[in-house]
Design an enzyme around this catalytic site. Sequence first.
Site, PDB file in Angstrom:
ATOM      1  N   GLU A 223      -9.232   4.087 -16.816  1.00 31.51           N
ATOM      2  CA  GLU A 223      -9.729   5.412 -16.470  1.00 31.51           C
ATOM      3  C   GLU A 223      -8.738   6.473 -16.957  1.00 31.51           C
ATOM      4  O   GLU A 223      -8.787   7.620 -16.537  1.00 31.51           O
ATOM      5  CB  GLU A 223     -10.004   5.537 -14.970  1.00 31.51           C
TER       6      GLU A 223
ATOM      7  N   CYS B  36     -11.070   1.993 -10.651  1.00 30.47           N
ATOM      8  CA  CYS B  36     -10.197   0.807 -10.679  1.00 30.47           C
ATOM      9  C   CYS B  36     -10.980  -0.490 -10.802  1.00 30.47           C
ATOM     10  O   CYS B  36     -10.385  -1.565 -10.922  1.00 30.47           O
ATOM     11  CB  CYS B  36      -9.350   0.753  -9.409  1.00 30.47           C
TER      12      CYS B  36
ATOM     13  N   HIS C  60      -7.287  -5.476  -4.665  1.00 29.13           N
ATOM     14  CA  HIS C  60      -6.889  -4.264  -5.371  1.00 29.13           C
ATOM     15  C   HIS C  60      -5.875  -3.556  -4.473  1.00 29.13           C
ATOM     16  O   HIS C  60      -6.163  -3.295  -3.290  1.00 29.13           O
ATOM     17  CB  HIS C  60      -8.102  -3.369  -5.627  1.00 29.13           C
TER      18      HIS C  60
HETATM   19  N1  CAA Z   1       7.326   5.007   9.717  1.00 29.15           N
HETATM   20  C1  CAA Z   1       6.393   4.043   9.490  1.00 29.15           C
HETATM   21  N2  CAA Z   1       5.092   4.347   9.223  1.00 29.15           N
HETATM   22  C2  CAA Z   1       4.755   5.657   9.122  1.00 29.15           C
HETATM   23  C3  CAA Z   1       5.676   6.689   9.331  1.00 29.15           C
HETATM   24  C4  CAA Z   1       7.028   6.331   9.632  1.00 29.15           C
HETATM   25  N3  CAA Z   1       7.974   7.244   9.838  1.00 29.15           N
HETATM   26  N4  CAA Z   1       5.032   7.865   9.161  1.00 29.15           N
HETATM   27  C5  CAA Z   1       3.745   7.586   8.870  1.00 29.15           C
HETATM   28  N5  CAA Z   1       3.571   6.248   8.843  1.00 29.15           N
HETATM   29  C6  CAA Z   1       2.350   5.501   8.534  1.00 29.15           C
HETATM   30  C7  CAA Z   1       1.090   6.075   9.168  1.00 29.15           C
HETATM   31  O1  CAA Z   1       0.944   5.673  10.511  1.00 29.15           O
HETATM   32  C8  CAA Z   1       0.025   5.505   8.254  1.00 29.15           C
HETATM   33  O2  CAA Z   1      -0.202   4.160   8.584  1.00 29.15           O
HETATM   34  P1  CAA Z   1      -1.719   3.612   8.738  1.00 29.15           P
HETATM   35  O3  CAA Z   1      -2.437   3.958   7.456  1.00 29.15           O
HETATM   36  O4  CAA Z   1      -1.573   2.153   8.949  1.00 29.15           O
HETATM   37  O5  CAA Z   1      -2.304   4.361   9.895  1.00 29.15           O
HETATM   38  C9  CAA Z   1       0.703   5.519   6.872  1.00 29.15           C
HETATM   39  O6  CAA Z   1       2.114   5.631   7.132  1.00 29.15           O
HETATM   40  C10 CAA Z   1       0.266   6.671   5.986  1.00 29.15           C
HETATM   41  O7  CAA Z   1       0.362   7.841   6.728  1.00 29.15           O
HETATM   42  P2  CAA Z   1      -0.710   9.007   6.527  1.00 29.15           P
HETATM   43  O8  CAA Z   1      -2.091   8.455   6.587  1.00 29.15           O
HETATM   44  O9  CAA Z   1      -0.366  10.101   7.459  1.00 29.15           O
HETATM   45  O10 CAA Z   1      -0.344   9.423   5.035  1.00 29.15           O
HETATM   46  P3  CAA Z   1      -1.028  10.487   4.105  1.00 29.15           P
HETATM   47  O11 CAA Z   1      -1.963  11.381   4.855  1.00 29.15           O
HETATM   48  O12 CAA Z   1       0.093  11.141   3.376  1.00 29.15           O
HETATM   49  O13 CAA Z   1      -1.930   9.641   3.080  1.00 29.15           O
HETATM   50  C11 CAA Z   1      -2.680   8.036   1.532  1.00 29.15           C
HETATM   51  C12 CAA Z   1      -1.691   8.322   2.674  1.00 29.15           C
HETATM   52  C13 CAA Z   1      -4.099   8.291   2.008  1.00 29.15           C
HETATM   53  C14 CAA Z   1      -2.546   6.558   1.138  1.00 29.15           C
HETATM   54  C15 CAA Z   1      -2.318   8.940   0.317  1.00 29.15           C
HETATM   55  O14 CAA Z   1      -1.091   8.535  -0.216  1.00 29.15           O
HETATM   56  C16 CAA Z   1      -3.357   8.946  -0.777  1.00 29.15           C
HETATM   57  O15 CAA Z   1      -4.296   9.741  -0.750  1.00 29.15           O
HETATM   58  N6  CAA Z   1      -3.209   8.043  -1.814  1.00 29.15           N
HETATM   59  C17 CAA Z   1      -4.105   7.989  -2.947  1.00 29.15           C
HETATM   60  C18 CAA Z   1      -5.472   7.429  -2.602  1.00 29.15           C
HETATM   61  C19 CAA Z   1      -5.484   5.942  -2.393  1.00 29.15           C
HETATM   62  O16 CAA Z   1      -4.615   5.215  -2.807  1.00 29.15           O
HETATM   63  N7  CAA Z   1      -6.545   5.446  -1.750  1.00 29.15           N
HETATM   64  C20 CAA Z   1      -6.704   4.022  -1.522  1.00 29.15           C
HETATM   65  C21 CAA Z   1      -8.132   3.596  -1.459  1.00 29.15           C
HETATM   66  S1  CAA Z   1      -9.004   4.132  -2.956  1.00 29.15           S
HETATM   67  C22 CAA Z   1      -8.684   2.954  -4.122  1.00 29.15           C
HETATM   68  O17 CAA Z   1      -8.260   1.889  -3.799  1.00 29.15           O
HETATM   69  C23 CAA Z   1      -8.897   3.308  -5.546  1.00 29.15           C
HETATM   70  C24 CAA Z   1      -7.606   3.769  -6.098  1.00 29.15           C
HETATM   71  O18 CAA Z   1      -6.838   2.972  -6.616  1.00 29.15           O
HETATM   72  C25 CAA Z   1      -7.250   5.160  -5.988  1.00 29.15           C
END
Ligand code: CAA
Length: 383
Positions: A79, A111, A233
């Site tokens: 992609e 993906c 994945h």
């Molecule tokens: N210590 C330990 N854990 C902590 C922490 C700390 N101090 N602070 C936060 N965390 C944990 C949270 O509890 C959370 O855990 P859970 O998901 O188990 O609840 C985790 O860290 C992430 O925290 P947030 O959800 O608050 O983080 P965020 O809002 O910044 O977003 C994300 C995380 C959604 C993965 C973001 O990085 C993102 O958008 N990534 C890109 C999208 C993606 O990868 N999506 C995956 C599915 S789509 C797909 O698979 C296709 C593809 O390749 C894109």
Amino acid sequence: MAVGIDKLGFYTPSLALDLVELAKARGDEPDKYTIGIGQSVQTVVPNYEDVVTMGVNAAKEILTEDDLAKIEMLIFATESGIDNSKSAAVFAQELLGLSPFIRTIEMKQACYAGTYGLMQAKDFVTLHPDKKVLVIAGDIARYGLKTPGEVTQGAGAIAMVVSADPAIATINDDSVYMSRDVADFWRPVDSTTALVDGHLSTDVYKEMFLTLWQRYQEQTGHELADFAGFAFHLPYTKMGKKALDQIMDQADNQQQAFLREQLTASQVYNRQVGNLYTGSVYLALLSLLQQGQLTDGQRLGVFSYGSGAEAELFSLELVPGFDKAVAGQDVLAQLAQRQNVSVAEYEAIFQSQLFDSSKNQESDAPDGTGLCQFVGWQDGQRR
Ligand code: CAA
């Protein structure tokens, strides 16, 4: 007749960013990145690499003279394409020295596309058992500086040779798949970075895995106890845990512990590379094959997800001697050899990518690496 993965190679560029350093620079807790999301290091892409160079370098890890003579099709799943018309596969065919009398095509569905390529390859080889297909799945996962997705960036490519009587694993004829129009992740044609509704994407991924797992069980009669591990994945490694946790209550305590160990084995490489979109699930597979506790004849599950969204679940059966067939590449050593960059250096490299093909530009390609490199744009063409 058994058809499946005969060879599996991986390549990632030579620069790496420590995500503890990135967390500190972004004002986040390092544990959020390393434990909450499950990523420790991400590959940083210098401006002399693109999907073509990564795919070619991955294929060079595995191709033999016999492969070059028998490959009749090259499917390039990405992609992160470099031209809206010409496929990355045509560039790769020439650079790899493949015969001109082959089919070359680029596939896109986020993906997921690498899995479509693998299944097309299986169908082709089933009809033409004396031929082989090269499937390349590679991407640059790029969300943008200071975005929530930044910690899940990464890059690299997987190359797979699909053949009859494969040396690694037979692809079983048991795929279940589904597609649904969802706006969880997208990249407009004029954007070099992806846009994402991260939490929605995580939910849709989990939902599609659970739906397909139930369908798989209904259609095949197999249950969790039949599996020695899964390659998911892995956009970030925690995603695999989120998916697997949904079905863990179907296993007894001993198998739960075993499947968790196998999951950890499948996450080793992705944790240090980041997302490579189309290639991620096959990097998880390589990690499981090299780092897991596996024996001949065992069944592995593969779950492929592409936002937008499309998913597929299928199984592989390990061929006797598979461990020797995957032992050729020392991935951990290659990852350790990457050069660490500071957050400031990473940001400068991120901004230096040559995406503007309307300008004649040269990359910073160094001499004497022996690797395939992107040298720049000339009159709108990749040189
Ligand atoms: N210590 C330990 N854990 C902590 C922490 C700390 N101090 N602070 C936060 N965390 C944990 C949270 O509890 C959370 O855990 P859970 O998901 O188990 O609840 C985790 O860290 C992430 O925290 P947030 O959800 O608050 O983080 P965020 O809002 O910044 O977003 C994300 C995380 C959604 C993965 C973001 O990085 C993102 O958008 N990534 C890109 C999208 C993606 O990868 N999506 C995956 C599915 S789509 C797909 O698979 C296709 C593809 O390749 C894109």
